[in-house]
Scaffold this active site. Structure first.
Site, PDB file in Angstrom:
ATOM      1  N   LYS A  32       0.866  -1.180   0.106  1.00 10.09           N
ATOM      2  CA  LYS A  32       0.021  -0.024   0.052  1.00 10.09           C
ATOM      3  C   LYS A  32       0.874   1.264  -0.170  1.00 10.09           C
ATOM      4  CE  LYS A  32      -4.218  -2.002   1.630  1.00 10.09           C
ATOM      5  NZ  LYS A  32      -3.880  -3.202   1.612  1.00 10.09           N
TER       6      LYS A  32
HETATM    7  C1  PLP Z   1      -4.650  -4.511   1.124  1.00 12.48           C
HETATM    8  C2  PLP Z   1      -3.710  -5.687   0.760  1.00 12.48           C
HETATM    9  C3  PLP Z   1      -4.045  -6.570  -0.090  1.00 12.48           C
HETATM   10  C4  PLP Z   1      -5.101  -6.721  -0.841  1.00 12.48           C
HETATM   11  O1  PLP Z   1      -5.221  -5.678  -1.729  1.00 12.48           O
HETATM   12  P1  PLP Z   1      -6.652  -5.256  -2.614  1.00 12.48           P
HETATM   13  O2  PLP Z   1      -6.218  -4.227  -3.322  1.00 12.48           O
HETATM   14  O3  PLP Z   1      -7.627  -4.840  -1.528  1.00 12.48           O
HETATM   15  O4  PLP Z   1      -7.089  -6.386  -3.262  1.00 12.48           O
HETATM   16  C5  PLP Z   1      -3.230  -7.897   0.012  1.00 12.48           C
HETATM   17  N1  PLP Z   1      -2.281  -8.102   0.751  1.00 12.48           N
HETATM   18  C6  PLP Z   1      -1.759  -7.055   1.506  1.00 12.48           C
HETATM   19  C7  PLP Z   1      -0.574  -7.259   2.659  1.00 12.48           C
HETATM   20  C8  PLP Z   1      -2.704  -5.890   1.660  1.00 12.48           C
HETATM   21  O5  PLP Z   1      -2.244  -5.108   2.649  1.00 12.48           O
END
Ligand code: PLP
Length: 537
Positions: free
Chosen positions: A119
């Site tokens: 993120k």
């Molecule tokens: C947010 C997140 C996801 C999922 O991503 P999306 O965009 O919601 O599909 C997967 N793995 C981790 C570690 C995350 O923080």
């Protein structure tokens, strides 16, 4: 590249259109409840594959963003500067390196940003983009007339810390993050509460993640509060996040085809651990622009609405047909993917619906897509699900496949990779055991790797890029469950320098009791922002 391009945005539900990039970044969600999408998906320049091949991550980000953001909104030099500052916080020179894990399986490490999860790629950029627009709005203003943003978000762990690190210390922006007491990992909590910048406010809520989300929704719906405080969103529905994520699909493609482990001409498949569908949606845009990916593989955990959509012939429902009536979100080993519905799926459905209308003017097809999406999302709300026409399902199958990975398989995959994969030449920040050299997956990345192995079995010879979305140290309990019976394993094998002692650091957090409700939270946010501004004036 066309510097005169003028990209505009519309809402998937049709009430807003002709919006600028700045509009959609600052608004987050449309007033009709829809999500913002670009009016056109740009095509790549004809010579992209030769011209972009050796670009750095930042240079690639600039080329891609330039196709979605008009030059008259953000001049080239300013955009370059935003991008440079956003990724200079990453610890790895390549930003998102590709690791050869096993035959035909290449792991894309997306966790080298400040909070050790993918993120950061989006939220570092979003923070600097917010700041850029505010600085411009506030030029020449000194006092109460300055435009101030109040970012409010709920988190089950990763979004909160990434948002805080993206926004800490930014002028004219406050950020309040709500998280459920006792439901985020100790490291995740410490990452948030140890940030002491005056514009960062942590609210530890007595309740579940859903309670936190309901409070945030109520705050957004409060028109009065919204007008006085300019509430802004950082969750994955913000278009800027999707855009930022496109870069690593291109970057990893080039890393792969330049790698000696790649057989020239082999198909390329990309496997993405998915929850809200934001990460893989960026991959879909990349593919539509012209990235030669054979398929995008959605990897879900036991919260499998996306997998059920494909297996049930286009039925998108909150709960499986055989699920008990009280069925809700399951708690799994990969909590960042524990969702009941995938918000960003709405964006894909819009484009599929648009494509499926084969007659009519562009205007009519657009209207058709907005009407279909509005109807479906309404059915989801009132009846818990909907069925799409077969043309829409077939459209989805052109680009996607799906896999569901159970809790047990997640743990088994972490264990198996640890004892069979010893990738060479990794840098210090990698997720490798300092003792054995075995590779350690976090549980989310393990869902992706388990899905990749199935896809490899079905498609021998195809190269797979499997996205690694977090560093294993963030999810110590699942990793420990998988590895504690391994010869002499202990947690310190993977602990990054940055996490040592973080739980003992000075911290700041406000506790919110059950009785507070959303109105209580509103008063707390108001008071904390007011106090913060007093301190600054
Ligand atoms: C947010 C997140 C996801 C999922 O991503 P999306 O965009 O919601 O599909 C997967 N793995 C981790 C570690 C995350 O923080």
């Amino acid at each position: 590249m066309s510097p005169t391009l003028s990209q505009k945005y519309l809402s998937t539900r049709g009430a807003e259109y002709g919006l600028s990039f700045e509009d959609v970044v600052l608004k987050g969600l449309s007033s009709d409840g829809g999500l913002f999408i670009p009016e056109e998906i740009p095509a790549l320049p004809a010579s992209w594959e030769t011209e972009w091949r050796d670009l750095t991550f930042e240079e690639l980000a600039f080329e891609i963003m330039s196709l979605y953001v008009s030059r008259d909104e953000i001049p080239a030099d300013d955009l370059k500067d935003i991008i440079q500052r956003s990724y200079s916080t990453f610890r790895h020179a390549e930003r998102t390196p590709l690791v050869d894990l096993e035959k035909d399986l290449h792991l894309l490490e997306l966790f080298h940003g400040p909070t050790f999860a993918f993120k950061d790629v989006a939220l570092q950029l979003l923070g600097n983009t917010f700041e850029y627009f505010l600085t411009r709005m506030n030029a020449g203003k000194t006092g109460k007339d300055r435009h101030h943003l109040t970012v409010v978000g709920a988190t089950s762990g990763d979004t909160g810390s990434a948002a805080i690190y993206g926004l800490r210390g930014k002028k004219d922006i406050s950020v309040s993050i709500l998280y459920p007491n006792g439901k985020v990992s100790k490291i995740q909590e410490a990452q948030m509460t140890s940030v002491l910048d005056p514009n960062v406010h942590n609210l530890r809520v007595e309740g579940s993640f859903d309670d936190c989300q309901d409070i945030v929704k109520a705050l957004f719906a409060d028109k009065d509060f919204n007008t006085t405080h300019n509430i802004a969103a950082v969750n994955s529905i913000n278009w800027c996040r999707i855009l930022a994520q496109m870069t690593y699909y291109f970057h990893s493609y080039f890393s792969l085809i330049k790698s000696p482990a790649y057989n020239k001409g082999s198909k390329v498949r990309v496997v993405v651990p998915s929850g809200n569908f934001g990460d893989i949606l960026a991959g879909w845009f990349a593919k539509k622009m012209g990235l030669p990916a054979d398929k995008l593989v959605i990897a879900t955990n036991e919260n499998d609405i996306l997998d059920r959509f494909f297996r049930s012939g286009g039925h998108y429902t909150k709960k499986a047909l055989d699920a008990p009536a009280d069925h809700g979100v399951k708690e799994t080993h990969s909590p960042a993917m524990d969702i009941l519905v995938s918000s960003n799926f709405e964006r894909l459905l819009w484009f599929l619906s648009y494509q499926s209308a084969t007659t009519g003017s562009a205007e009519e097809r657009r209207q058709h897509a907005c009407d279909s999406v509005s109807g479906w999302l309404n059915d989801l709300k009132t009846n818990g699900g909907f069925q799409v026409p077969s043309a829409v399902l077939e459209g989805a199958k052109v680009d996607f496949e799906s896999e569901r990975v159970s809790n047990d398989e997640t743990i088994a995959t972490i264990r198996d990779i640890y004892s069979t994969s010893f990738p060479k030449g990794l840098t210090a920040g990698s997720a490798k055991s300092s003792k054995t050299g075995g590779y350690i997956l976090d549980p989310h990345s393990a869902v992706g790797v388990a899905a990749s192995r199935r896809s490899i079995a079905r498609n021998p010879g195809a190269a797979h890029i499997s996205l690694s979305t977090a560093h294993p140290a963030k999810f110590a309990s699942a990793v420990d469950l998988a590895l504690r019976s391994e010869n002499g394993y202990d947690f310190t094998e993977i602990l990054p320098q940055e996490f040592i002692g973080i739980e003992q650091r000075e911290s700041r957090v406000t506790d919110v009791g059950r009785e507070a409700g959303w109105q209580g939270v509103k008063e707390i946010v108001k008071a904390e922002v007011e106090q913060e501004l007093q301190g600054l004036r």
